[in-house]
Scaffold this motif. Sequence first.
Motif, short mmCIF file in Angstrom:
data_model
loop_
_atom_site.label_atom_id
_atom_site.label_comp_id
_atom_site.label_asym_id
_atom_site.label_seq_id
_atom_site.Cartn_x
_atom_site.Cartn_y
_atom_site.Cartn_z
N PRO A 154 -21.02 -0.21 -4.65
CA PRO A 154 -19.93 0.73 -4.34
C PRO A 154 -19.17 0.37 -3.06
N LEU A 155 -19.89 -0.02 -2.00
CA LEU A 155 -19.21 -0.38 -0.75
C LEU A 155 -18.37 -1.64 -0.92
N PHE A 156 -18.87 -2.58 -1.72
CA PHE A 156 -18.09 -3.79 -1.99
C PHE A 156 -16.79 -3.44 -2.72
N LEU A 157 -16.87 -2.57 -3.73
CA LEU A 157 -15.67 -2.18 -4.47
C LEU A 157 -14.70 -1.42 -3.57
N ILE A 158 -15.22 -0.55 -2.71
CA ILE A 158 -14.36 0.18 -1.79
C ILE A 158 -13.66 -0.78 -0.83
N GLY A 159 -14.39 -1.81 -0.37
CA GLY A 159 -13.78 -2.80 0.50
C GLY A 159 -12.67 -3.57 -0.19
N VAL A 160 -12.89 -3.96 -1.44
CA VAL A 160 -11.85 -4.67 -2.19
C VAL A 160 -10.64 -3.77 -2.41
N ILE A 161 -10.88 -2.49 -2.70
CA ILE A 161 -9.78 -1.54 -2.87
C ILE A 161 -8.95 -1.45 -1.60
N ALA A 162 -9.63 -1.39 -0.45
CA ALA A 162 -8.91 -1.32 0.83
C ALA A 162 -8.08 -2.58 1.08
N VAL A 163 -8.64 -3.74 0.75
CA VAL A 163 -7.90 -5.00 0.94
C VAL A 163 -6.66 -5.04 0.05
N VAL A 164 -6.81 -4.66 -1.22
CA VAL A 164 -5.66 -4.65 -2.14
C VAL A 164 -4.60 -3.68 -1.66
N ALA A 165 -5.03 -2.50 -1.18
CA ALA A 165 -4.06 -1.52 -0.69
C ALA A 165 -3.30 -2.05 0.52
N LEU A 166 -3.98 -2.74 1.43
CA LEU A 166 -3.32 -3.30 2.60
C LEU A 166 -2.35 -4.42 2.21
N GLY A 192 -0.83 -4.72 -0.60
CA GLY A 192 0.32 -4.09 -1.24
C GLY A 192 1.23 -3.41 -0.24
N ALA A 193 0.64 -2.78 0.79
CA ALA A 193 1.45 -2.09 1.79
C ALA A 193 2.32 -3.05 2.58
N PHE A 194 1.83 -4.27 2.81
CA PHE A 194 2.59 -5.27 3.56
C PHE A 194 3.37 -6.23 2.66
N GLY A 195 3.43 -5.91 1.36
CA GLY A 195 4.23 -6.70 0.45
C GLY A 195 3.71 -8.09 0.18
N GLN A 196 2.40 -8.31 0.33
CA GLN A 196 1.82 -9.62 0.11
C GLN A 196 1.37 -9.83 -1.33
N ILE A 197 1.56 -8.83 -2.16
CA ILE A 197 1.18 -8.93 -3.56
C ILE A 197 2.24 -8.18 -4.37
N ALA A 198 2.59 -8.72 -5.52
CA ALA A 198 3.61 -8.09 -6.36
C ALA A 198 3.18 -6.67 -6.71
N GLN A 199 4.14 -5.73 -6.66
CA GLN A 199 3.78 -4.33 -6.83
C GLN A 199 3.12 -4.04 -8.17
N PRO A 200 3.65 -4.50 -9.32
CA PRO A 200 2.95 -4.20 -10.58
C PRO A 200 1.53 -4.75 -10.61
N THR A 201 1.34 -5.97 -10.09
CA THR A 201 0.00 -6.55 -10.05
C THR A 201 -0.92 -5.76 -9.14
N GLY A 202 -0.42 -5.39 -7.96
CA GLY A 202 -1.23 -4.62 -7.03
C GLY A 202 -1.60 -3.26 -7.56
N VAL A 203 -0.66 -2.59 -8.21
CA VAL A 203 -0.93 -1.26 -8.77
C VAL A 203 -1.97 -1.37 -9.88
N ALA A 204 -1.84 -2.38 -10.74
CA ALA A 204 -2.80 -2.55 -11.84
C ALA A 204 -4.20 -2.85 -11.30
N ILE A 205 -4.29 -3.75 -10.32
CA ILE A 205 -5.60 -4.09 -9.75
C ILE A 205 -6.22 -2.88 -9.07
N LEU A 206 -5.41 -2.16 -8.30
CA LEU A 206 -5.92 -0.99 -7.58
C LEU A 206 -6.43 0.07 -8.55
N GLY A 207 -5.65 0.35 -9.60
CA GLY A 207 -6.08 1.34 -10.58
C GLY A 207 -7.34 0.93 -11.31
N CYS A 208 -7.43 -0.35 -11.69
CA CYS A 208 -8.62 -0.83 -12.39
C CYS A 208 -9.86 -0.77 -11.50
#
Length: 334
Positions: free
Chosen positions: A32-44, A46-62
Amino acid sequence: MATAPTRGKPTQTVSPLTLLLWQETLLSWGIPLFLIGVIAVVALLGAFGQIAQPTGVAILGCLLLLLVGFSLFRTVLTGTVEPRLKALTWGLGFAWIAITWAQLYFAVFVGQEMVSGFVSADGGGIVLPLGAQGTVYDLVVEGSFTTAAGEVGREAGYRLLLEKDGQKVQELDGVFSEHWARQRLGRRGSTTSRRLHNHVLHRLLSPGEGPYQLSIVRIDPQLTPTLHVTLYRDTYPAKTFWLLSVLLLIGAYVGELLHAEKEAPLVLVTASALAFVLTFRNLGVPPHGYQDVVGAVMIAAIAGPLGGWLFRLIADAVSKGLFPHQKKRLTKNR
């Protein structure tokens, strides 16, 4: 050179209790902590525009769905479980992930963009190439408010006309809104936040194949006289996903009965996950953003358990009427 024999010397072994503790720690905290860490990285990212929005949204939701699903089925599959029952539960878990992920994928990647352009109040329209009769499209309309004097809330509407060969086919009405709200900052500070709704999604059903003309009939003077429209071909298999969602809820209910002694909330959590993916698709307009993920999570946290509770009441009544003796045997330890 001879080496001393090792016979009789003590060897280090790992006790079963230590292995069990490590396994429990990994399942309870590590993954669970590993997944939460990955979620935080993807969110960051996405917030700084380093990942395409549709891809980031899909990864974050999954990842959010995977975290919820893992936490749910970990409770069911740990401990003593019959091999046959464990296989059925693993199957339910894989179906749970597959169905929720598939719905999220089709909600994020809405389909092929057919045309994008502008319509204006001075008579400038756009041609929409629609397919065979019954084909479903998503028409996204975006507008802009004119400059206002001060921070005032306002609403403004428009009406579009879809026609073919000069004949009226359909009228599309929409409303944009702009509101201002005071938001607290710390104990004493506050600021004004703008809440803008300037996108409207119209479901468009093709009346027949051919080119259609889309133009503005009426637009509120509070809006700029030009609207941006984008036409997508809807590829979301709504009927299929509704059927799969119902079957998944039934499977979760059966799983609760089979694992009654563990009191795992399979129905409530499954209903919440389905509420998330269904709400996400209908919250906002394509292309969906990170704010839609947050909004869907908040709504699902309330609507999901309520819907799961209602489904369980109905399922209890139906199963009691159809299988009274089997129901009593399965739930005697609940």
